[in-house]
Design a protein around this motif. Sequence first.
Motif, PDB file in Angstrom:
ATOM      1  N   THR A 219      37.162  42.399  37.888  1.00 17.40           N
ATOM      2  CA  THR A 219      35.790  41.891  37.939  1.00 17.40           C
ATOM      3  C   THR A 219      34.976  42.617  39.009  1.00 17.40           C
TER       4      THR A 219
ATOM      5  N   ASP B  70      39.558  34.484  30.672  1.00 15.39           N
ATOM      6  CA  ASP B  70      39.801  33.515  31.735  1.00 15.39           C
ATOM      7  C   ASP B  70      40.960  32.578  31.405  1.00 15.39           C
TER       8      ASP B  70
ATOM      9  N   ARG C 116      40.788  39.551  39.222  1.00 16.65           N
ATOM     10  CA  ARG C 116      39.660  39.548  40.156  1.00 16.65           C
ATOM     11  C   ARG C 116      39.302  40.988  40.554  1.00 16.65           C
TER      12      ARG C 116
END
Length: 502
Positions: free
Chosen positions: A210, A152, A207
């Motif tokens: 993920t 992150d 993203r």
Amino acid sequence: MTAQFSSHAAVLIEELLPRTLLQNDDGPLEVACSGGPDSTALAVLAAATNRSVTLHHVDHGLRPSSSEDAVLVKELADFLGVHFVGHIVDVGEGPNLEARARHARRSVLPNGAATGHTMDDQAETVLLNLLRGTGTEGLGAMKPGAHHPLLDLRRRDTHELCGVLGLRVVVDESNDDQRLLRNAVRARLLPLFEELSHRDPVPLLARTATLARGDAELLSGLAKLVLPDPHDVVALREAPQPLSTRVIRDWVISTNLDDEREHPPSEAEVARILEVVSGDVQATEISGGRRVARTSGRLRIDAEASGTLEGVNTDAKQTIAPSWAAHDLGDVVVSAQQIRTRVSELGAQITADYGDNPPLLVGVLKGAMHFMSDLAQAIELPVDVDFMAVSSYGSATQSSGVVRIVKDLDADLSGRHVLVVEDIIDSGLTLNYLRKYLQARGPASLEVCALLLKDGEQRIEPDFRYVGFTIPPTFVVGYGLDVAEKYRNLDSIYTYVGTDSY
């Protein structure tokens, strides 16, 4: 942590640490630290958790200054008040330096040691996997956790932290070499995405990873509920193919005991395993020389065969080149005894795989003549043989990529199981053309058996059912391979070091 930081640095650490996964546990923390800015920032943040931290530095001995990197990491450990362990590894000689260095590094690092990969690395990995061709697993890229706790954070965060603290870091010049695909993606592809979209692509790609990883985990879980036993051939055959495919992929990945085999099996490998499931063949080889076979309705993966040579075998070096050729020959790459042993193994595998469907052996002249003859004798089935000649080398020691059929086959391939027997595969361009050419004639199956595969030279996805040896990317002669029609009659395979024109 014994280090004293400025208020600016302390605020930055306080801001960054909650964005990591370093506080998810309170046990000892092993950190892989090269001394670069990402792993140095990881070390600082790890020390800030007040967990027991050990920095592990691996000296590969590949640069004259590599020992200085270890000193730098040791100084960092002392500054942070954490433990330090230095490892020195011998990468050894052979092809694919990057892979050998990675293998040597992983052999000494603790399992699950934390690495400094950031969100930028994650975005690059997504794009690299896309360029290779991937499904949801590949799009999922690196999984956040103890091994990857900084996904992150951005690369600019780690660099800023090192700068604020005034820490010296290792600068790896190879990161600027755009001949390496990851570096080219970083330097050229990501900036192009940003230019075209007017947005920073890194968070978007992260993203995507993920979302894809969640989908992949859900689908794999559901597939296991339907097919709990990946070895059950009947269940695999009766299930919808997408389910069977996913279960097979997960099963093969789960059997990868060597960290170097991180990638899932290719689409072509899964297709061949499905042929084993359907009963079309008894077994097939997959990456790493492993073999998937079917026995009594159960699938199994056998250990590696003896066909991968990381470098020149010590025993092979004892073979002395004949005096009439010695001036043009370097080291032995594969000895006559190794060839005999491996051809016998391949013959046994082919015999078991084809069973009641003896193949038509298609030899590619002239290089495969010795291999074809010996292999045919090693196969205990009533095989047919035919030959064709394909030109791509001309008179140079590098494949030209220009393909020309010099002699075509006499046999009708319709409905027959065809096994193409090749001497050596480098770029794979000639073989790629040849397979399409033969596939158009309607064979029941079309597979390849190659004596030699040049490591890292392929410009197509490697999909060869049988491979004798993987060798370094150098020009070789002997056992049917020539230079300007010379040296085919050598019983071993040697590097060619001659300087004559040809």
